[in-house]
Design an enzyme around this catalytic site. Sequence first.
Site, PDB file in Angstrom:
ATOM      1  N   LYS A   1     -64.653  76.807   3.519  1.00 19.38           N
ATOM      2  CA  LYS A   1     -64.112  77.103   2.189  1.00 19.38           C
ATOM      3  C   LYS A   1     -64.869  78.266   1.566  1.00 19.38           C
ATOM      4  O   LYS A   1     -64.288  79.191   1.003  1.00 19.38           O
ATOM      5  CB  LYS A   1     -64.209  75.861   1.283  1.00 19.38           C
ATOM      6  CG  LYS A   1     -63.207  74.788   1.642  1.00 19.38           C
ATOM      7  CD  LYS A   1     -63.470  73.482   0.908  1.00 19.38           C
ATOM      8  CE  LYS A   1     -62.521  72.396   1.432  1.00 19.38           C
ATOM      9  NZ  LYS A   1     -62.853  71.066   0.936  1.00 19.38           N
TER      10      LYS A   1
ATOM     11  N   GLN B   1     -66.935  68.121  -3.021  1.00 21.73           N
ATOM     12  CA  GLN B   1     -66.603  67.720  -1.649  1.00 21.73           C
ATOM     13  C   GLN B   1     -66.769  66.201  -1.518  1.00 21.73           C
ATOM     14  O   GLN B   1     -67.827  65.651  -1.807  1.00 21.73           O
ATOM     15  CB  GLN B   1     -67.511  68.458  -0.651  1.00 21.73           C
ATOM     16  CG  GLN B   1     -67.178  68.190   0.804  1.00 21.73           C
ATOM     17  CD  GLN B   1     -65.790  68.696   1.211  1.00 21.73           C
ATOM     18  OE1 GLN B   1     -65.380  69.790   0.833  1.00 21.73           O
ATOM     19  NE2 GLN B   1     -65.062  67.890   1.961  1.00 21.73           N
TER      20      GLN B   1
ATOM     21  N   ASP C   1     -59.000  70.972  -7.040  1.00 23.27           N
ATOM     22  CA  ASP C   1     -58.577  69.992  -6.042  1.00 23.27           C
ATOM     23  C   ASP C   1     -57.545  69.027  -6.640  1.00 23.27           C
ATOM     24  O   ASP C   1     -57.035  68.151  -5.933  1.00 23.27           O
ATOM     25  CB  ASP C   1     -59.800  69.204  -5.545  1.00 23.27           C
ATOM     26  CG  ASP C   1     -59.831  69.079  -4.036  1.00 23.27           C
ATOM     27  OD1 ASP C   1     -58.912  69.605  -3.379  1.00 23.27           O
ATOM     28  OD2 ASP C   1     -60.775  68.457  -3.517  1.00 23.27           O
TER      29      ASP C   1
END
Length: 295
Positions: A56, A100, A123
């Site tokens: 990422k 994450q 996200d």
Amino acid sequence: MEMTVSRILDGKAIAKTVRAEVSARVRALRARGITPGLTVVLVGDDPASQVYVRNKDKAAAEAGFAARTLRLPATTRQAELLDLIDALNRDPGVHGVLLQLPLPKGLDAEAVLERLDPAKDVDGLTPRNVAALWRGEDALVPCTPAGCIELLDRHGIAIEGKRAVVIGRSQLVGKPLAALLLARNATVTIAHSRSRDLAGVAREAEILVAAVGRAKLVKASWVRPGAVVLDVGINRQEDGRLCGDVDFHDVLPVVGAITPVPGGVGPMTIAMLLANTVRAAARSAGIDPSALGSA
Ligand code: NAP
């Protein structure tokens, strides 16, 4: 005899296109003095997470973002993590924050997500963005589901009116993807580990999504001839190679189109993360993201 000519949906190629579009939007923003900033927060040393985060970070830097990863030890306390989120919420150079997951044991991911500014939630996992998605409002949408829709759209595969079956009901993939398909006027069924006659349910699908985490679960007998199959699963086989939740070679003669693993849905996830971040950056500056071009 009727022949089905199956198509392989090339996520790698589409992701490349999306990333090029994102780069162009980043350049347009930078020309106005805004460098989109993405901060990835990684707590602990889960090996799979390390790989995802590296990818990422690299993709974001390549696309011209101010990208950084904050690595915290597994011993980090909840209060420290919340303080960090508060600081990122306040930081005007940070337009997107990706936490994450999973977090190490003892840390409460839900509480951390509740703390995150929904405008920076690239996200799409904060309660506000989840609610907006189900209410049919504009929201930052989880990257993998958004990537699935983008793959269909860019292959010209219509969604409206179709029977869609999503196997899997996680917060990260199954549920948000079902919401997106519903928002696009598909007739949606969500199946899961307690579903009766899963094969029969799957066979009703014109668009079948497998987001389960069980290698080669979906067989040819589960697939309606001509169906479009999106395989979200990433499973490591005994020989070390990756495979999806769909038995690719078994279903290939039956499907109308299918995503391979690897090279299907996977590459779209990072592309959509970048697309979400550039959108968040534009919004924060009061710029309509669509004024910067597609993606
Ligand atoms: P998850 O949180 O473990 O959810 C799995 C879902 O599958 C659950 O809803 C579970 O049902 C259901 N399920 C499990 N076994 C089943 C079975 N035998 N029959 C029917 N349903 C079953 O996983 P996830 O985060 O959604 O991820 C799913 C897969 O996608 C994994 O392989 C993951 O690695 C992959 N993934 C890929 C990407 C990408 O970028 N391509 C991104 C995220 C995830 P219950 O709810 O009843 O337990």
